[in-house]
Design a protein around this motif. Sequence first.
Motif, PDB file in Angstrom:
ATOM      1  N   TRP A 166      -3.317   6.190   5.673  1.00 55.76           N
ATOM      2  CA  TRP A 166      -3.440   4.815   6.137  1.00 55.76           C
ATOM      3  C   TRP A 166      -4.884   4.335   6.279  1.00 55.76           C
ATOM      4  O   TRP A 166      -5.109   3.170   6.579  1.00 55.76           O
ATOM      5  N   TRP A 173       1.061   4.238  -2.873  1.00 57.40           N
ATOM      6  CA  TRP A 173       0.301   5.367  -2.347  1.00 57.40           C
ATOM      7  C   TRP A 173       0.176   6.496  -3.361  1.00 57.40           C
ATOM      8  O   TRP A 173      -0.882   7.097  -3.525  1.00 57.40           O
ATOM      9  N   TYR A 202       0.827  -1.205   0.000  1.00 55.31           N
ATOM     10  CA  TYR A 202       0.000   0.000   0.000  1.00 55.31           C
ATOM     11  C   TYR A 202       0.861   1.253   0.000  1.00 55.31           C
ATOM     12  O   TYR A 202       0.600   2.224  -0.721  1.00 55.31           O
ATOM     13  N   ALA A 222      -5.858   1.426   4.122  1.00 58.21           N
ATOM     14  CA  ALA A 222      -5.003   0.281   4.467  1.00 58.21           C
ATOM     15  C   ALA A 222      -5.462  -0.357   5.772  1.00 58.21           C
ATOM     16  O   ALA A 222      -5.477  -1.577   5.903  1.00 58.21           O
ATOM     17  N   SER A 225      -8.427  -2.459   5.103  1.00 61.72           N
ATOM     18  CA  SER A 225      -8.093  -3.653   4.325  1.00 61.72           C
ATOM     19  C   SER A 225      -7.461  -4.713   5.220  1.00 61.72           C
ATOM     20  O   SER A 225      -7.849  -5.889   5.205  1.00 61.72           O
TER      21      SER A 225
END
Length: 333
Positions: free
Chosen positions: A88, A75, A71, A91, A94
């Motif tokens: 974040w 980015w 990730y 992320a 996820s």
Amino acid sequence: MLKQKDIIFLSIIMYLVQNFFILLGIFIIVYIDIDYSLWLTWVLGPLIITFLLPAVIALLLYLSAFLLYIYKLHWTNIKTTLRTGDKWEAARKSVGALWDAHGWIWHGYEVKGLENIPDTGPALIIYYHGAIPVDIYYFLVKIIFNKNRLVHTVADHFLFKVPGFSIIADCMKVIPGTVQTCANVLKEGNLLAISPGGVYEAQFSHNYNLMWKRRLGFAKVALEAKVPIIPMFTENLREAFRTVSFGKRLFLRIYALFKLPLAPVYGGFPVKMVTHLGKPIPYDKNLTPEELQCKVATAIEDLINDHQRIPGNILYALFERIPIFRKYKENSN
């Protein structure tokens, strides 16, 4: 003097006896060894598995770090799709989905008392530390998905030296934690989770006994930031993962010298796990840190006494995955 037919007869007998012992030897070597190997497999197999299953948690942590690295690398390509300033956020959700699925499938994980977590504003969450604190991983995810809030957490210093942990700490807001830094996190309106027992409690608490010694840091943080404290305990946490009970003096000595948690952990049992959140303990300027520590310890011990079978039993904890057994326990309480 032996006749020829007697010699022939004796030769046949000797041949049969000789071959009997040869066949017996082959039987012992082949069949007995196989049975012995099978016996060893059946006996030692579960024991080996219980020491290997904790590695699943480490694997998940490294998988989380791997996903976060991907990730981070991408980015610049996806930042235009996000509308928040926190790189974040996507992320976290996820990776959080991974942990939420693991908690639901492997432990039937639940949180009770979620209404005690404020939708806005600061609060300090104090929890009992298991041999492996998988409950705090699951809990953080539940708060992200149900409250859309991030819980900052305090971790032991040695974790920040573990390869791959730094990116997880960066994403999930994990800090080593001094009184001042923790107070500042709370003053900014965040949620913060601390386990006063820490690694010491994780390694040497075998029957859900709090091992806080004279640790008053969390109480000083709450008084400094003027925030409520929410007690937290996860049912059957030590039935999921346990530390070995032998060699306690040796591991205590090693921990005292090097502050390293070297007592072996075994388990990974798919027991029922429920996190219980107690009523918030409001800020009281008249309390000393010692008095506040005692008050919080009592609140957590009450949660333990109300919801945990003591001494813990892995078999009973496994049966609680079955709704009828779970309902019976709740009714008996």
